[in-house]
Write an enzyme that holds these catalytic residues in place. Structure first.
Site, PDB file in Angstrom:
ATOM      1  CB  ILE A 139     -25.023 -28.151  85.087  1.00 23.59           C
ATOM      2  CG1 ILE A 139     -24.357 -27.257  84.034  1.00 23.59           C
ATOM      3  CG2 ILE A 139     -26.459 -28.464  84.691  1.00 23.59           C
ATOM      4  CD1 ILE A 139     -24.970 -25.880  83.886  1.00 23.59           C
ATOM      5  CB  CYS A 289     -25.663 -23.533  77.632  1.00 19.33           C
ATOM      6  SG  CYS A 289     -23.933 -23.281  77.160  1.00 19.33           S
ATOM      7  CB  THR A 347     -19.618 -23.736  69.355  1.00 22.16           C
ATOM      8  OG1 THR A 347     -20.922 -24.052  69.852  1.00 22.16           O
ATOM      9  CG2 THR A 347     -19.764 -23.003  68.035  1.00 22.16           C
TER      10      THR A 347
END
Length: 481
Positions: A139, A289, A347
């Site tokens: 990133i 993201c 997640t």
């Protein structure tokens, strides 16, 4: 003349027009901080073919072709105006003019549509804002590319330094090489030189100091002439306020984390809740993201149809957090070989929705599968809506959201029947709605959302940094509310 010759002549004519647009676009960007767009896609530093392809892509979202012959008059009209820093979408100007010309000439219509960026209304260019990157991984390097690309006239964000741990001989040369070449995102667009003696990397004229430190407390940024800077932490090592506060050293004004924040650290998804950032907030997170990919379309669907509950399943490319070959890992399953397996993992994107959309009362659950591709993921958003609708209505709505709404920089739309993950490498949107895969039955809607989990997310990070730094310029014509 044959039909084929007519087609080829038409192509050559459009090439000539696109070629004539390049210096105009460059001069507007360089001298006035004006970024020229076509349906939210920048034309700055683009080739002739790229400009033509960007126009051609309009058919995927607007349903009809957009030609450079239509947009050129609007670009020419911009050169006659006293413009200030802004983003101007000549694709939207052309599309709106088709249906809302109101008897005006192109010049008159353009002047009215961008009036907020001209004369007494225009923003005055400031001195710029220093930026520091703490960490220089996947990133970090993409954010660096974007900062360098957007340096424009030098009055916006200025990448002044990167902070890394020392890596031995030719460390700076190797890091510059990783910035110069990327196996996924290709070559850096420009020139890079290294001055080992002075510890600097110069990229497209931007001199970047490489600072070596093992801990934030070791750095006094004012010693490098850095002041009032925004520090972007790409390491993810610290995620709460206490840890991130270590970065608030001399020369640093604000800290932006490129990972989900913990505790009371605000999680910001640009386009959705960036306007809630308090002026005196010094520490914030850009979430993940996947959170950036799902929250904008989730908000769009909630605004129009209401959402009672939902589940997101992400099919996610593997990351550096996983092992290349089977080896010990502190997390379950992630120790198994990333390039050889599909790996079920957790997640936090679903739980992060509550921070970005506090007014959404629907319960959102989530899970994730890592798969053997190096970039681009897809989120499958399964929603129970508050009212019944049709597939056609949902697609028409989301297409319009991607074109004209305040979320058009976050949500893209594609109707290509054979789109696959690699097609979205380099996408600057937070996510792209795949029209062909969308399913709607009664009050149930299933959206398939492609996203470049590296580059698209980095673009969202830059948008947040622009906002908190005061160099997020307005877009014209203004999006419809």
């Amino acid at each position: 003349m044959t039909v084929n010759e007519d087609t080829f002549t038409n192509w050559k004519n459009r090439e000539e027009i696109a070629e004539s647009m390049i210096p105009v676009i460059g001069k507007l960007h360089r001298e006035r901080d004006v970024t020229v767009l076509v349906h939210s896609r920048s034309l700055v530093n683009k080739s002739v073919v790229s400009i033509l392809k960007t126009h051609r892509f309009a058919r995927q979202i607007a349903g009809e072709e957009l030609s450079v012959t239509e947009t050129l008059p609007f670009l020419q009209a911009l050169t006659t105006l006293d413009l200030g820093p802004s983003q101007i979408d000549i694709g939207m100007l052309a599309a709106t003019y088709r249906t809302h010309a109101d008897g005006l000439t192109v010049e008159e219509f353009t002047a009215r549509a961008v009036a907020g960026a001209t004369g007494a209304n225009k923003i005055e260019r400031g001195a710029g804002r220093d930026v520091v990157l703490y960490g220089f991984g996947r990133i970090g390097r993409l954010v660096a590319r974007l900062l360098i690309e957007k340096s424009g006239s030098g009055n916006g964000l200025r990448l002044r330094a990167i902070v890394v741990r020392g890596g031995g001989d030719q460390d700076i040369v190797k890091r510059a090489s990783l910035l110069r070449r990327d196996s996924i995102h290709g070559q850096f667009q420009g020139t890079i030189t290294v001055d080992e003696a002075n510890g600097t990397i110069t990229a497209n004229g931007n001199e970047i100091k490489v600072i070596y430190a093992d801990d934030p407390s070791e750095v006094d940024y004012t010693a490098y002439g850095i002041k009032d800077a925004i520090l972007i932490d790409n390491t993810g090592k610290w995620r709460d306020r206490e840890g991130l506060s270590q970065h608030l050293r001399p020369g640093i004004d604000k800290v932006v984390l490129t990972a989900p924040g913990k505790g009371d650290v605000p999680n910001i998804v640009h386009g959705v809740n960036h306007d809630t950032i308090k002026p005196d907030e010094r520490i914030l997170s850009c979430a993940s993201c996947t959170t950036n990919a799902i929250v904008p379309p989730l908000k769009a669907m909630a605004d129009e149809y209401g959402v009672l509950r939902g589940h997101v399943e992400t099919v996610h490319s593997f990351t550096n957090d996983q092992n290349l070959l089977d080896n010990y890992h502190k997390s379950e399953r992630r120790g198994r070989s990333a390039p050889l397996n599909m790996v079920i993992t957790e997640t936090g994107a679903a739980s992060a929705v509550a921070k970005a959309l506090p007014d959404l009362k629907a319960k959102i659950t989530g899970s994730s599968i890592r798969v053997p591709v190096p970039d681009v993921s897809i989120a499958i958003l399964n929603l129970q809506l508050a009212r019944e609708t049709t597939r056609e209505d949902v697609l028409d709505y989301l297409r319009n959201v991607s074109l004209t709404s305040p979320l058009k920089r976050q949500i893209d739309f594609i109707s290509a029947p054979d789109a696959v993950s690699s097609d979205f490498i380099g996408s600057r949107h937070a996510s792209t709605v795949d029209a062909g895969a969308t399913k709607v039955e009664g009050d149930n809607a299933i959206l398939y959302l492609w996203y470049d989990n590296e580059f698209g997310y980095s673009c969202q990070v830059i948008r947040v940094v622009q906002h908190v730094s005061g160099v997020e310029y307005p877009t014209y014509p203004a999006p419809l509310a």
